[in-house]
Design a protein around this motif. Sequence first.
Motif, mmCIF file in Angstrom:
data_model
loop_
_atom_site.group_PDB
_atom_site.id
_atom_site.type_symbol
_atom_site.label_atom_id
_atom_site.label_comp_id
_atom_site.label_asym_id
_atom_site.label_seq_id
_atom_site.Cartn_x
_atom_site.Cartn_y
_atom_site.Cartn_z
ATOM 1 N N MET B 8 -9.091 -3.606 4.785
ATOM 2 C CA MET B 8 -7.694 -3.243 4.638
ATOM 3 C C MET B 8 -6.858 -4.073 5.568
ATOM 4 O O MET B 8 -7.274 -4.401 6.662
ATOM 5 C CB MET B 8 -7.511 -1.772 4.997
ATOM 6 C CG MET B 8 -8.264 -0.821 4.117
ATOM 7 S SD MET B 8 -7.807 -1.014 2.417
ATOM 8 C CE MET B 8 -6.034 -0.878 2.563
ATOM 9 N N TRP B 10 -3.875 -4.097 8.089
ATOM 10 C CA TRP B 10 -3.344 -3.025 8.923
ATOM 11 C C TRP B 10 -2.494 -3.652 9.997
ATOM 12 O O TRP B 10 -2.894 -4.599 10.656
ATOM 13 C CB TRP B 10 -4.498 -2.236 9.531
ATOM 14 C CG TRP B 10 -4.061 -1.203 10.511
ATOM 15 C CD1 TRP B 10 -4.094 -1.281 11.860
ATOM 16 C CD2 TRP B 10 -3.506 0.056 10.192
ATOM 17 N NE1 TRP B 10 -3.601 -0.145 12.398
ATOM 18 C CE2 TRP B 10 -3.226 0.693 11.400
ATOM 19 C CE3 TRP B 10 -3.204 0.715 9.004
ATOM 20 C CZ2 TRP B 10 -2.660 1.962 11.458
ATOM 21 C CZ3 TRP B 10 -2.653 1.968 9.072
ATOM 22 C CH2 TRP B 10 -2.390 2.577 10.283
ATOM 23 N N TYR B 24 -8.577 4.006 7.468
ATOM 24 C CA TYR B 24 -7.834 3.955 6.223
ATOM 25 C C TYR B 24 -8.606 3.146 5.210
ATOM 26 O O TYR B 24 -8.612 3.452 4.032
ATOM 27 C CB TYR B 24 -6.443 3.404 6.464
ATOM 28 C CG TYR B 24 -5.708 4.247 7.451
ATOM 29 C CD1 TYR B 24 -5.602 5.617 7.221
ATOM 30 C CD2 TYR B 24 -5.192 3.725 8.616
ATOM 31 C CE1 TYR B 24 -4.971 6.427 8.136
ATOM 32 C CE2 TYR B 24 -4.555 4.532 9.527
ATOM 33 C CZ TYR B 24 -4.442 5.881 9.293
ATOM 34 O OH TYR B 24 -3.820 6.682 10.191
ATOM 35 N N VAL B 28 -9.553 4.424 1.511
ATOM 36 C CA VAL B 28 -9.130 3.712 0.316
ATOM 37 C C VAL B 28 -10.328 3.324 -0.524
ATOM 38 O O VAL B 28 -10.346 3.500 -1.732
ATOM 39 C CB VAL B 28 -8.346 2.446 0.692
ATOM 40 C CG1 VAL B 28 -7.999 1.674 -0.559
ATOM 41 C CG2 VAL B 28 -7.106 2.834 1.444
ATOM 42 N N GLN B 225 -1.853 3.050 1.642
ATOM 43 C CA GLN B 225 -3.201 2.510 1.522
ATOM 44 C C GLN B 225 -4.127 3.374 0.680
ATOM 45 O O GLN B 225 -4.956 2.844 -0.052
ATOM 46 C CB GLN B 225 -3.775 2.301 2.919
ATOM 47 C CG GLN B 225 -2.924 1.292 3.671
ATOM 48 C CD GLN B 225 -3.550 0.828 4.951
ATOM 49 O OE1 GLN B 225 -4.657 1.224 5.280
ATOM 50 N NE2 GLN B 225 -2.863 -0.017 5.664
#
Lengths: 268, 392
Positions: B8, B10, B24, B28, B225
Motif C-alpha cells: 500500500m 501510505w 492498512y 485492503v 484504502q
Amino acid sequence: MLLSRRGRTILAAAMGLGLAFIYLPLLVVVVNSFNASQVFAWPPRSLTTRWWREVASNTGVREAVLTSVEVGLVATVTAVVLGTLLAFALARYTFFGRQSVSVLVVLPIALPGIVTALALRTAFQTFLGVELSIWTVAVSHATFCMVVVYNNVIARLRRTGTTAEEASADLGADGFTTFRLVTFPLLRGALLAGALLAFGLSFDEIVVTLSTAPPGVTTLPIWIFQNLSRPNQAPVVNVVAAVLVLLSVVPLYLSQRLAADTVTAGRL
Amino acid sequence: MGTEPVTMRWDPQLSGPRAGRRLYGALVSTQPQPDVDAARPAIRLRGLRKRFGTGPQAVDAVAGVDLDVRDGEFLTLLGPSGSGKTTVLRLIAGFELATAGTIELGGVDVTRRAPFERDVNTVFQDYALFPHMSVTDNVGYGLRVRKVGRAERASRTQEALDGVRLGHLGDRRPAQLSGGQRQRVALARALVNRPRVLLLDEPLGALDLKLREQMQVELKAIQRQVGITFVFVTHDQEEALTMSDRIAVFDGGRIEQLGSAADVYERPATPFVAGFVGTSNLLSGAAAEQVLGRSGTWSVRPEKIRLDLDDEPAAEAHDRSATGVVREVVYVGSATRFVVDLDAGASLVALQQNVQTSSSDVDAYRGRRVRLHWDPRHEVQVADPATAPTAH
C-alpha cells in the motif's frame, strides 16, 4: 477536608469507641468458647477445647446446620432465577404498571418479618392447603431473598446499559449468543454478590422460619434460640456462635471483592 | 489475487513508522471483491421514518429521508443534536425498527432484519467494547460468532490490531487503554468482519482536539484504502468538511442538503445549512435590496469578505461594498473575526487573516467605521423556507 489535630483525635476516639462497641462482645463470645467455666465466669480462669469437641459430636447442631444450608440453597436458587428475570423485565422493557411492580418487588424487605411470617403461614395452611415442610421454609425465604438479587442485578443492568449487547448483535451474534458471551458475563459479579447476600439473609432468618417450619425442621438460628436458655447447653451454643462469627467473614470478603469488580466494569 | 498481501502507499507523515503501512495493507489485501454493481448504491433509504413515543408525546426523530449512499464513498450525516442523524444510523444498523419506509443494503431489502443479519458494522460513540474481554477477544468477537476457524481468526485479528498499531496490546483489557486506543480497538473490531458498510456514530467525540485531528486524517486514509463505504455521523461541521466525499445536512429529521463539502459550504441550499455549516452571513429583505440590489436571501462566507477602514482608498470597481461599524472583534489566533453592523441594517462577519496584525492592533478596530467588500460571485442565494425554494 483538613481537620485540626484536636478534631482528628476526637474523630479517631469516636471511631475506636464505635468499633469497640461492635467487636468486643463478639470477641467475648470467641474467648468464652474456650472458657473452662460452664457459667462463663469472667475473666476466664483456665481455657479448654472441651466445648469445641462436644459441638463436633453434637448431632443436633449438625442436623440444624444441614437444614439451614438446604433451605439457604433452595431459597437462593429460587431468588436468583426470579430476581434476575424481574430485573431484566423492569430494566429493559416499558409496560403498563412498571413503576408499581418495581415497588411491589422491593416491599417484602421493608415489611416487618412478623407480618410476612403470619401472612405466609396463613396462606400455606388455609387457602393453599400445603403442609408445612422444609420447602415451605425455603419458599418463604425466597420472597425476601429475591429482593437483594433483584437490587443487585438491576443496578448492574442500568449501569452497563445496552450498547455492549448492541455491539454484539452488530458483530453478528444472535440473541442467545449475545446472552452467553456478553450479557451473562457482565452480570456474573452482580449475580454472585446477590446470591451471597441472599444466602446470608436466609441463613440467619428466624421469625419467618419459626412460623413456616413444621416441628421437626430446625434451622441453626432456631436451634441456637432453643438452646440459649438451657444452662448445660450454653457453652455449646457459644461455640456455634463463635464459628458463625468466623465463617461470616468469608462471604463478606467475597462480596467486597465482587463489588470492587462491579465498579471497574461499570467504568467502561 | 486472493490473500496475497498488497503493498500500500501510505503517507509517512500521517503516522509513526512502518506500523501503519502494514495494517492498512493487510486490511485492503484481504478485502473480498463482492459482485459490486457500480450503479447500485451501497445503501438506499426510501421514505424512512422513525417515530418515538405515542399519542401527543410522539416525536418524529426521522421524518421522511430518501438517500442513496454510493458504494465506497465517505458520507457524513451532519446536524445538531436531535436532528435525526444518529437515529438514521441506528436504523441502518438495525438497532431501531423503522416506523415507515425501506432500507436496502446492496440492493437487498433489510428493513425488517435483525442487526446480526445485516452486512454492516458499527463504531459506537462510547466504543461499546466488552469490558470482560481482552483487546484480542474484542477484535476477534465478530469472527468468533461467525464461526471463523481458530487459526484464521487469530491471524485476521492480529492483522487488524497491527493495522491500528495496537498489535502489542492484545492482552490488555479495555479499561487499561487510553481513549484513543479504545477508539482504535473499536475500529479494528468493526473492520475485521470486512463489512460492506461501516457506520461510525460520532466516534471522535470523546477525544481531545489533537488526537481528533490526527484520527480524522487516519480514518479518511483507512477508508480510501479498504474501499468500504463509510457512513459517519457528526455534529462538527469542520470534521464533516475535512473527511467527507459527500455531506447530508440534517435538521428536524430531514435532509436539508446533500452534496460535496464544497457544495454544502459554498452553495448552501437553505438558511439552516448556511448557518450550521460555517457562519450564517445572511442578507435578506431591505438589506439585500440596498447592498446587493436584488431581493431574496443571500449568503456570503466571512473569509470572502475584505475589510478596510472607511477612509482608505475605495475598492475595485467590480467589488460589492457596504459600509458599517465594527461591533465586535474576536481574535482567534491565526485570524480575526469582525462583526460589522451595516448601515443598511443587517450585520456581517468578516474573517481576516492576521498577516501583519496582532491582537492589540485588531482591538483598535472596535467601534470604527469600516468598508466591507467582496466579489459578487461569492454571493449565494439560499432558499427561504418562508418563500418558494428558488435556490439552484
